[in-house]
Enzyme design. Sequence first.
Site, short mmCIF file in Angstrom:
data_model
loop_
_atom_site.label_atom_id
_atom_site.label_comp_id
_atom_site.label_asym_id
_atom_site.label_seq_id
_atom_site.Cartn_x
_atom_site.Cartn_y
_atom_site.Cartn_z
N PRO A 212 0.83 -1.17 0.00
CA PRO A 212 0.00 0.00 0.00
C PRO A 212 0.88 1.24 0.00
O PRO A 212 1.86 1.32 0.73
CB PRO A 212 -0.75 -0.13 1.31
N GLU A 213 0.57 2.19 -0.82
CA GLU A 213 1.30 3.46 -0.85
C GLU A 213 0.47 4.49 -0.07
O GLU A 213 -0.49 4.12 0.59
CB GLU A 213 1.52 3.89 -2.32
#
Length: 275
Positions: A2-3
């Site tokens: 996840p960014e």
Amino acid sequence: MPELPEVETIVRDLRPDVVGSTLGRATVHRPNVLRNISKARLVRDLRGCRAVEFSRRAKNIVMRFASGDRLIIQLRMTGSLKVAHGRLNRDDRAYLVFQVQLGAGRTFLFKDVRRLGTVQLMDPESWQEFESRIGPEPLAAEFNSVVFAKRFESTRMAIKKALMDQSKLAGVGNIYANEALFLAGIDPARPANSLSRTEYQALCRTTRKVLRDGISSRGTTLKDYRTGKGTKGSFQTRLKVYGRGGEPCTKCGATLVTTHEIDSRATTACWRCQT
DNA sequence: CATGACACCTGCTCGC
DNA sequence: TGCGAGCAGGTGTCAT
């Protein structure tokens, strides 16, 4: 992992369940996730801590306690968080690496298929030291293209690699770096110090745009990512280049090309639009 | 200081 | 159908 948009979505989803709760029993199912602390020590130290803030810094998830200490979680590639209400079911227990009681029958769960994620407990001093090594938040009010350009102008590193360097800028990973560079019309392989002021203004604008749009779409679900509510994000339907190698460019129709030449990570770009 | 190799892990897909 | 190779959203360390 996840960014920024995915981590932000998770944190927003879980914040109401976390903030204000007093931690009960913690269980470390996979001790390898722990970094600077032993299992016994973490379990002992967490009990009774009152969570007063649940936030994000870069891609780190930060649970701050009334004591000033912080529980820091990195999801890396496949980590996910959830707050379960009532008993854990079979799915809750799959790939579970860490859990802690939040009170009122709620359990905070950290699941991670690849088990690359990490859990750390930091006192105010270690947090300060850790946090100071992270670059500015691109969506902060005070952030602008001058601050942005200043972080990169002295390195010859490929701009795409620099963009993903957390010590230069917080929160950008492979997907959003590819997208921002496409929207700005910049070749990902260009040395960071070769960009003009105008190009930095454009890249600053598109980086912020893809991150904001990513949050609006509740993240990009390619495979593993789920929001704090267990649902999928939808930004994958809006990707212009990431994962679209071989397909036509949405701007000019040329065939998008994927390479692994920059930092051995997949880079997809339109070699006609991005110069 | 910059860069590249490698380590950490599992699961999925693809080619044979 | 089975099997090995390669690849995946990330980051920290170490050698060069």
